[in-house]
Design an enzyme around this catalytic site. Structure first.
Site, PDB file in Angstrom:
ATOM      1  N   PHE A 182       0.833  -1.208   0.000  1.00 38.67           N
ATOM      2  CA  PHE A 182       0.000   0.000   0.000  1.00 38.67           C
ATOM      3  C   PHE A 182       0.873   1.267   0.000  1.00 38.67           C
ATOM      4  O   PHE A 182       0.873   2.044  -0.966  1.00 38.67           O
ATOM      5  CB  PHE A 182      -0.953  -0.075   1.201  1.00 38.67           C
TER       6      PHE A 182
ATOM      7  N   ASN B 281       8.291  -9.611  -2.212  1.00 35.67           N
ATOM      8  CA  ASN B 281       8.011 -11.044  -2.407  1.00 35.67           C
ATOM      9  C   ASN B 281       6.503 -11.309  -2.473  1.00 35.67           C
ATOM     10  O   ASN B 281       6.080 -12.457  -2.487  1.00 35.67           O
ATOM     11  CB  ASN B 281       8.652 -11.890  -1.288  1.00 35.67           C
TER      12      ASN B 281
ATOM     13  N   SER C 250       7.287  -5.316   5.191  1.00 31.79           N
ATOM     14  CA  SER C 250       6.807  -5.916   6.441  1.00 31.79           C
ATOM     15  C   SER C 250       5.294  -6.036   6.353  1.00 31.79           C
ATOM     16  O   SER C 250       4.637  -5.075   5.924  1.00 31.79           O
ATOM     17  CB  SER C 250       7.131  -5.034   7.654  1.00 31.79           C
TER      18      SER C 250
ATOM     19  N   TYR D 221       4.948  -8.160  15.624  1.00 34.53           N
ATOM     20  CA  TYR D 221       5.087  -6.912  14.859  1.00 34.53           C
ATOM     21  C   TYR D 221       5.807  -5.847  15.686  1.00 34.53           C
ATOM     22  O   TYR D 221       6.797  -5.269  15.249  1.00 34.53           O
ATOM     23  CB  TYR D 221       3.699  -6.429  14.454  1.00 34.53           C
TER      24      TYR D 221
ATOM     25  N   LYS E 258       9.652  -4.421  14.931  1.00 34.41           N
ATOM     26  CA  LYS E 258       9.952  -3.025  14.590  1.00 34.41           C
ATOM     27  C   LYS E 258      10.889  -2.389  15.618  1.00 34.41           C
ATOM     28  O   LYS E 258      11.736  -1.575  15.275  1.00 34.41           O
ATOM     29  CB  LYS E 258       8.655  -2.224  14.485  1.00 34.41           C
TER      30      LYS E 258
ATOM     31  N   THR F 203      -2.337   5.028   8.615  1.00 34.84           N
ATOM     32  CA  THR F 203      -2.376   5.705   7.327  1.00 34.84           C
ATOM     33  C   THR F 203      -3.422   5.013   6.461  1.00 34.84           C
ATOM     34  O   THR F 203      -3.622   3.809   6.576  1.00 34.84           O
ATOM     35  CB  THR F 203      -0.988   5.637   6.673  1.00 34.84           C
TER      36      THR F 203
ATOM     37  N   ARG G 268      -7.918  -3.797   8.627  1.00 35.97           N
ATOM     38  CA  ARG G 268      -7.717  -2.494   9.245  1.00 35.97           C
ATOM     39  C   ARG G 268      -9.030  -1.712   9.193  1.00 35.97           C
ATOM     40  O   ARG G 268      -9.889  -1.958   8.338  1.00 35.97           O
ATOM     41  CB  ARG G 268      -6.599  -1.722   8.543  1.00 35.97           C
TER      42      ARG G 268
HETATM   43  N1  LIG Z   1      -0.257   1.367   6.781  1.00 38.21           N
HETATM   44  C1  LIG Z   1      -0.046   1.867   7.977  1.00 38.21           C
HETATM   45  O1  LIG Z   1      -0.970   2.476   8.567  1.00 38.21           O
HETATM   46  C2  LIG Z   1       1.290   1.711   8.658  1.00 38.21           C
HETATM   47  C3  LIG Z   1       1.432   2.181   9.966  1.00 38.21           C
HETATM   48  C4  LIG Z   1       2.665   2.042  10.592  1.00 38.21           C
HETATM   49  C5  LIG Z   1       3.741   1.523   9.916  1.00 38.21           C
HETATM   50  N2  LIG Z   1       3.600   1.081   8.637  1.00 38.21           N
HETATM   51  C6  LIG Z   1       4.771   0.485   7.976  1.00 38.21           C
HETATM   52  O2  LIG Z   1       4.866   0.896   6.626  1.00 38.21           O
HETATM   53  C7  LIG Z   1       5.345  -0.166   5.820  1.00 38.21           C
HETATM   54  C8  LIG Z   1       4.382  -0.447   4.677  1.00 38.21           C
HETATM   55  O3  LIG Z   1       3.109  -0.802   5.204  1.00 38.21           O
HETATM   56  P1  LIG Z   1       1.854  -1.070   4.257  1.00 38.21           P
HETATM   57  O4  LIG Z   1       0.653  -0.614   4.986  1.00 38.21           O
HETATM   58  O5  LIG Z   1       2.123  -0.540   2.917  1.00 38.21           O
HETATM   59  O6  LIG Z   1       1.838  -2.671   4.261  1.00 38.21           O
HETATM   60  P2  LIG Z   1       1.655  -3.693   3.039  1.00 38.21           P
HETATM   61  O7  LIG Z   1       1.434  -5.026   3.632  1.00 38.21           O
HETATM   62  O8  LIG Z   1       0.646  -3.155   2.090  1.00 38.21           O
HETATM   63  O9  LIG Z   1       3.072  -3.630   2.336  1.00 38.21           O
HETATM   64  C9  LIG Z   1       4.198  -4.327   2.804  1.00 38.21           C
HETATM   65  C10 LIG Z   1       4.909  -4.930   1.604  1.00 38.21           C
HETATM   66  O10 LIG Z   1       6.068  -5.643   2.069  1.00 38.21           O
HETATM   67  C11 LIG Z   1       6.165  -6.846   1.313  1.00 38.21           C
HETATM   68  N3  LIG Z   1       6.988  -7.809   2.062  1.00 38.21           N
HETATM   69  C12 LIG Z   1       6.732  -8.377   3.264  1.00 38.21           C
HETATM   70  N4  LIG Z   1       7.724  -9.211   3.621  1.00 38.21           N
HETATM   71  C13 LIG Z   1       8.646  -9.144   2.619  1.00 38.21           C
HETATM   72  C14 LIG Z   1       9.910  -9.777   2.397  1.00 38.21           C
HETATM   73  N5  LIG Z   1      10.443 -10.631   3.281  1.00 38.21           N
HETATM   74  N6  LIG Z   1      10.582  -9.483   1.261  1.00 38.21           N
HETATM   75  C15 LIG Z   1      10.064  -8.615   0.354  1.00 38.21           C
HETATM   76  N7  LIG Z   1       8.889  -7.995   0.507  1.00 38.21           N
HETATM   77  C16 LIG Z   1       8.176  -8.264   1.628  1.00 38.21           C
HETATM   78  C17 LIG Z   1       4.720  -7.279   1.135  1.00 38.21           C
HETATM   79  O11 LIG Z   1       4.537  -8.214   0.100  1.00 38.21           O
HETATM   80  C18 LIG Z   1       4.049  -5.948   0.842  1.00 38.21           C
HETATM   81  O12 LIG Z   1       4.034  -5.637  -0.526  1.00 38.21           O
HETATM   82  C19 LIG Z   1       5.549  -1.361   6.743  1.00 38.21           C
HETATM   83  O13 LIG Z   1       6.903  -1.426   7.115  1.00 38.21           O
HETATM   84  C20 LIG Z   1       4.687  -1.028   7.938  1.00 38.21           C
HETATM   85  O14 LIG Z   1       5.164  -1.614   9.105  1.00 38.21           O
HETATM   86  C21 LIG Z   1       2.392   1.146   8.002  1.00 38.21           C
END
Ligand SMILES: NC(=O)c1ccc[n+]([C@@H]2O[C@H](COP(=O)([O-])OP(=O)(O)OC[C@H]3O[C@@H](n4cnc5c(N)ncnc54)[C@H](O)[C@@H]3O)[C@@H](O)[C@H]2O)c1
Length: 322
Positions: free
Chosen positions: A20, A41, A84, A154, A158, A184, A195
């Site tokens: 995302f 991945n 992640s 998680y 982190k 977000t 979520r």
């Molecule tokens: N969305 C939020 O509200 C939020 C809040 C706090 C922190 N974050 C952080 O922002 C980042 C992105 O979050 P998001 O909401 O886009 O999540 P998401 O799940 O949409 O995206 C995470 C991406 O990481 C990839 N991934 C996971 N493990 C992997 C690996 N071993 N190798 C390669 N790719 C891998 C997944 O396939 C995915 O495309 C994360 O690190 C998350 O912890 C997001």
């Protein structure tokens, strides 16, 4: 190399690019004229989030698990480590992968940055504060995390990633940044990721009851994704090595939020109360004083505008294929 000049063209690695936020980060970097190599991945992300970039010569997507080493054919200037699982549903389903990507994955990405003397940005989370005893959360608060609860995969992943990033900075004098991201939302969230924003929108658009955990008095604050990405982009150019909160400080109860969604979708959905999940934080609101001060950043997109754009995306997702 320095990030200082406005028009410096960088070669940037984005891990988690098909996710995302990662996909929006790629869009922003490309819009700024940079070259991007996305690594993913597809554990929780989807190639569909990047299909609009097909044919973009400055973008390449590589299927790769970032817990494993990867050789590069060209030097890089920056690594943005976003890979992640991030939604509770995803990390509860993949607890070991979540710990792996925060530990081994962060190590691989830091080593990659170090090998090329590149900058490194970690996307950490407000979950490092756990169920906070300090409100709103400031970066100097060390948190209240249950290290053995279901969410610890998680939160602790982190927290470890932050500690490792600081260790690389201290040991190798690397240019590192740590963003603590708060909730977000926006287009490209998964409809079924559990979520609150996609869950409410999906239910409201279908006219099904909206599921509220507990009595709905717990608070959250929601940042629109373009605002968040702007904060990350500013942070990666800054000299701040300690964590910086990025999120929207406008706080509301979950029940109030459900009302907003009901109004904006003109839905007649009722509310269905379910028991609170274990260790669910009761209050969540960032103190963004530091981001304001050092990055000149604050959210600009109103909840109303952000939700309208997100609703448009979700409507299109739900529309039956022609
Ligand atoms: N969305 C939020 O509200 C939020 C809040 C706090 C922190 N974050 C952080 O922002 C980042 C992105 O979050 P998001 O909401 O886009 O999540 P998401 O799940 O949409 O995206 C995470 C991406 O990481 C990839 N991934 C996971 N493990 C992997 C690996 N071993 N190798 C390669 N790719 C891998 C997944 O396939 C995915 O495309 C994360 O690190 C998350 O912890 C997001």
């Amino acid at each position: 190399m320095s990030f200082a000049g406005d028009r410096v063209v960088l070669r940037v690695i984005v891990s988690g690019a098909a996710g995302f936020i990662g996909s929006h980060m790629c869009d922003r970097l490309l819009a700024e004229g940079h070259t991007v190599v996305g690594l993913d991945n597809f554990l929780t992300g989807s190639e569909r989030n990047l299909e609009h970039l097909a044919g973009q010569p400055r973008f390449r997507l590589v299927r790769h698990d970032v817990t494993l080493p990867l050789g590069l054919d060209n030097p890089i200037d920056a690594v943005i480590h976003m890979a992640s699982p991030a939604s509770p549903k995803d990390y509860l389903q993949h607890p070991i992968e979540t710990l792996d990507v925060g530990s081994a994955g962060t190590r691989q990405m830091l080593e990659m940055a170090r090998a090329y003397n590149a900058g490194f940005l970690l996307t950490s989370t407000s979950e490092t504060y756990g169920d906070p005893l300090v409100h709103p959360q400031v970066e100097t608060y060390w948190g209240n995390v249950n290290p053995v609860g279901p969410r610890s995969c998680y939160d602790e992943s982190k927290r470890f990633a932050e500690a490792l990033t600081m260790a690389f900075h201290r040991t190798y004098k690397m240019r590192t940044n740590i963003a603590r991201i708060f909730n977000t939302y926006g287009p490209r969230m998964k409809l079924n990721d559990g979520r609150v924003v996609p869950a409410f929108l999906d239910q409201a658009l279908r006219g099904e009851p909206m599921t509220v955990f507990g009595d709905g008095s717990q608070t959250r604050s929601f940042c629109y994704v373009s605002d968040l990405v702007d904060g990350l982009y500013r942070l990666m150019q800054s000299d701040e090595r300690y964590p910086v909160n990025l999120g929207n400080p406008e706080e509301m109860t979950i029940l109030e939020f459900a009302e907003h969604i009901r109004r904006l979708t003109s839905s007649k959905s009722g509310i269905l109360h379910e028991p609170l999940p274990q260790d669910d934080p009761k209050q969540r609101k960032p103190d963004i004083g530091k981001a304001r001060r050092i990055l000149g950043w604050e959210p600009r997109v109103s909840l109303e505008d952000g939700l309208r754009q997100t609703i448009e995306y979700f409507r299109a997702q739900q529309a039956p294929a022609a």
